[in-house]
Structure formats: C-alpha cells, structure tokens
Design a protein around this motif. Structure first.
Motif, PDB file in Angstrom:
ATOM      1  N   PRO A  55       0.888  -1.203   0.079  1.00 30.60           N
ATOM      2  CA  PRO A  55      -0.131   0.066   0.131  1.00 30.60           C
ATOM      3  C   PRO A  55       0.781   1.225  -0.169  1.00 30.60           C
ATOM      4  CG  PRO A  55      -0.849  -1.491   1.362  1.00 30.60           C
ATOM      5  CD  PRO A  55       0.398  -2.100   1.011  1.00 30.60           C
ATOM      6  N   HIS A  58       2.202   1.836  -3.398  1.00 32.73           N
ATOM      7  CA  HIS A  58       1.044   2.140  -4.396  1.00 32.73           C
ATOM      8  C   HIS A  58       0.723   3.811  -4.176  1.00 32.73           C
ATOM      9  CE1 HIS A  58      -3.288   2.745  -5.470  1.00 32.73           C
ATOM     10  NE2 HIS A  58      -2.966   2.044  -6.509  1.00 32.73           N
ATOM     11  N   ASP A  59       0.580   4.239  -2.813  1.00 34.05           N
ATOM     12  CA  ASP A  59       0.025   5.409  -2.662  1.00 34.05           C
ATOM     13  C   ASP A  59       1.248   6.574  -2.880  1.00 34.05           C
ATOM     14  OD1 ASP A  59      -2.355   4.296  -1.849  1.00 34.05           O
ATOM     15  OD2 ASP A  59      -1.760   4.417   0.272  1.00 34.05           O
TER      16      ASP A  59
END
Length: 223
Positions: A55, A58-59
């Motif tokens: 995550p 991805h962020d």
C-alpha cells in the motif's frame, strides 16, 4: 466478540516473533527445526509485505514513477542489520534474472453482484469426481476440487497462474482472499489460493484449458 484489525495485526506480529525465536533457539541448541516453521515464516513475511509495504508503494512511490516513461525494475535489498539498498535494472523480465523471484502484488478485490432473493431453486446434481490421466500417471482424489488442486500442484502453480483463468471473476489461482468466496478458496501454499466454487464439468474444462495452454496431454473423465 469482534476482534479489531489492529488486534489481528498484533497477534500476527507476535506469532512471527515467536517463530523467529524458535529458529534462534534451535540454532543455539543445535537442534533441527520443527517441520513447517520456515514455510510459516515465509508465508507470514510475504503477507506482511502485501498488507503493509505494497500500500505504501501504491500510494507514495507509484505516482512519482509515473513520470518515468521507460520500463525499469527496482530491486529492494533488505538485511535486518544492514542498510536498505535499491538497485535499478532495465531488464524488465526479472524472473529470468533471479531464479526465485516471485509475484507478490495482490490481486484486486472483485466486486460481486448480489443475487436477489426469491429466485428459482437450484437443483443440485449428484456429486461427481474427476479422473485425470497424464503421461506419467493418474490423479483421482475423493473430490473434484481436490483432484483439480493436486493437478495444479503437479504441473506447477506459477505455470497455471500464467494461463490467466478466472472463476466467478476471481483469478483461478489468486494471492488474495476474496470476501465472498473465501471458503471456496483452497490453499496451494506460498500464499496462493485455488478458486473451487464451480461444478465438476467446469473444473474439467479448466483442467483441459490449462493442459492445452502449457502443452501437456491429459484425458479428463467425470466419474
């Protein structure tokens, strides 16, 4: 009693720490490790990366990388007592360069349409099994789903994954637990799960499609 996500995460962390301690104790005493300890550690480490590290990538990292217009591979080297190193390569087929490289990006969660209640009753057919005849022998388990599972294990999970089959919108071989079909996803080991929510005839077609795609001769019978 409802357990919060943070409590579940803490329980997983504690279990991983205990497994590490088991390895350290066995090494100190010169004892053999209990069966399955390393496999459990590997699975939990990979799950930690999926849940916590991906995550962040991805962020935070992916938006920045969108400025780069050519393919590349970033290889992160991590040692518990060393510095984190990031290596860049233009050879994008990483599995050809690193023999034990594995896909760790989780499959996206699928949105399923809920069926309205009050529809036609489903007529259940008698339970059937599968028999797979291969050049080197037969696979015939007590259930069709277990026969499919053993077939996939015998020919290679990675090879089957590459075929790209889906069942109920979920990859046939997935690294994500689907909220709707989680009870139908059976473990293949190393964080992979087989979608078994299908009838025997569908499983037969799946096996035949896989065999054709990877180039092996099979004969599949419903018994």
């Amino acid at each position: 009693m409802i357990t919060s996500k943070s409590e579940n995460d803490m329980a997983k962390t504690n279990k991983l720490e205990k497994l590490y301690q088991t390895v350290a104790n066995c090494e100190e005493l010169g004892l053999d490790l209990p069966n399955g300890v390393i496999d459990q550690i590997t699975a939990m480490e990979e799950q930690l990366i999926k849940d916590e590290v991906l995550p962040l990538i991805h962020d935070n990292i992916e938006p920045t990388l969108k400025q780069v217009k050519r393919p590349l591979v970033l290889v992160v080297e991590y040692a518990p007592k060393g510095a984190l190193r990031v290596n860049l390569s233009r050879k994008v087929n990483i599995t050809a360069q690193i023999s034990d490289a594995k896909e760790i990006t989780p499959d996206p969660i699928v949105e399923h349409t809920e069926k309205k209640k009050g529809g036609k009753k489903v007529v259940l057919n008698p339970r059937t099994r599968l028999r797979i005849t291969m050049p080197d022998g037969q696979i015939e388990e007590s259930t069709a789903q277990e026969t499919l599972r053993q077939f996939i294990l015998s020919v290679g999970v990675d090879r089957v994954r590459a075929v790209g089959l889906k069942a109920n919108k979920v990859p046939l071989v997935s690294n994500t637990i689907d909220p709707k079909y989680k009870t139908a996803q059976k473990s293949l080991g190393s964080g992979w799960y087989l979608m078994t929510c299908s009838d025997t005839a569908t499983k037969k077609r799946q096996i035949e499609t896989i065999a054709t795609a990877i180039g092996i001769d099979v004969k599949v019978d419903i018994v």
